[in-house]
Design an enzyme around this catalytic site. Structure first.
Site, mmCIF file in Angstrom:
data_model
loop_
_atom_site.group_PDB
_atom_site.id
_atom_site.type_symbol
_atom_site.label_atom_id
_atom_site.label_comp_id
_atom_site.label_asym_id
_atom_site.label_seq_id
_atom_site.Cartn_x
_atom_site.Cartn_y
_atom_site.Cartn_z
ATOM 1 N N GLU A 163 4.267 -6.414 -12.948
ATOM 2 C CA GLU A 163 3.644 -7.716 -12.658
ATOM 3 C C GLU A 163 2.275 -7.180 -11.178
ATOM 4 O O GLU A 163 1.531 -8.094 -11.381
ATOM 5 C CB GLU A 163 4.541 -8.469 -12.009
ATOM 6 C CG GLU A 163 5.621 -8.828 -13.486
ATOM 7 C CD GLU A 163 6.590 -8.330 -13.834
ATOM 8 O OE1 GLU A 163 7.733 -9.102 -13.913
ATOM 9 O OE2 GLU A 163 6.860 -7.226 -12.370
ATOM 10 N N HIS B 88 6.757 -3.014 -8.909
ATOM 11 C CA HIS B 88 6.583 -3.531 -10.263
ATOM 12 C C HIS B 88 5.676 -3.866 -10.797
ATOM 13 O O HIS B 88 4.266 -3.845 -10.499
ATOM 14 C CB HIS B 88 7.520 -4.737 -10.253
ATOM 15 C CG HIS B 88 8.742 -5.044 -9.465
ATOM 16 N ND1 HIS B 88 9.928 -5.685 -9.067
ATOM 17 C CD2 HIS B 88 9.622 -3.945 -8.775
ATOM 18 C CE1 HIS B 88 10.964 -5.266 -8.820
ATOM 19 N NE2 HIS B 88 10.779 -4.159 -8.489
ATOM 20 N N CYS C 47 8.512 -11.167 -7.797
ATOM 21 C CA CYS C 47 7.337 -11.274 -8.836
ATOM 22 C C CYS C 47 6.535 -12.485 -8.995
ATOM 23 O O CYS C 47 5.435 -12.769 -9.536
ATOM 24 C CB CYS C 47 7.296 -10.371 -9.982
ATOM 25 S SG CYS C 47 7.292 -8.644 -9.412
ATOM 26 N N CYS D 283 11.794 -10.418 -11.538
ATOM 27 C CA CYS D 283 12.634 -10.823 -10.603
ATOM 28 C C CYS D 283 11.886 -11.692 -9.655
ATOM 29 O O CYS D 283 10.774 -12.199 -10.308
ATOM 30 C CB CYS D 283 12.522 -9.825 -9.648
ATOM 31 S SG CYS D 283 11.440 -9.235 -8.733
#
Length: 127
Positions: free
Chosen positions: A57, A55, A86, A83
Site C-alpha cells: 500500500e 508494504h 497503511c 495494517c
C-alpha cells in the site's frame, strides 16, 4: 490483478499486491519489498522481515505522489487487509474504498478505515 501483481514481490513470508483505480483507470500499483536501490531481500537470516521493507500500500501511494496524480476518491484493491500504518496512509491519500481478499492477522487497520468512513469490502480470493 492485484494477486498477479503480488507475484512481483521478492518477499518470502508474504507477497502482497495492490492496484489503485480511479475513474476506471489504474493510477498506481505496488507490492511489498525493499526501497529503490536496496537489495531485493526482504527477510534476514532468521526469516524476520527487515524493518525497512515497504508494504504494498505504501509503495502504491508513494508512486501516486511522485506521479503527480491524485488518489482522492480512488479505490484500492489489495490482496491482504491493510495494517494500521497503511490504513493511516490510505486515509490521508483520500482513498474512499478498499477491497481486499485475505485477512491480515490484526484487524485494527480495517477498524480505522471504517472509522474514517472508508468503504471496506472483503472478497474471497479466487485463483
Amino acid at each position: 490483478m492485484a494477486s498477479v501483481w503480488a507475484e512481483n514481490s521478492y518477499c518470502k513470508r508474504r507477497q502482497v499486491g495492490v492496484l489503485v483505480v480511479k475513474d476506471k483507470m489504474i493510477i498506481s500499483d505496488g507490492y511489498n519489498g525493499t526501497p529503490s536501490g536496496f537489495e531485493n531481500v526482504c527477510e534476514d537470516e532468521n526469516n524476520v522481515t527487515k524493518a525497512y521493507v515497504l508494504h504494498a500500500e505504501a509503495n502504491a501511494i508513494t508512486k501516486i505522489a511522485r506521479s503527480g496524480n491524485s488518489s482522492d476518491g480512488a479505490t484500492m484493491y489489495v490482496t491482504a487487509s491493510p495494517c494500521i500504518e497503511c490504513a493511516k496512509l490510505i486515509i490521508q491519500a483520500g482513498i474512499k474504498r478498499v477491497v481486499y481478499s485475505e485477512h491480515y492477522r490484526l484487524d485494527d487497520g480495517l477498524e480505522l478505515l471504517r472509522r474514517a468512513g472508508i468503504e471496506v469490502v472483503y472478497i474471497e480470493n479466487i485463483k
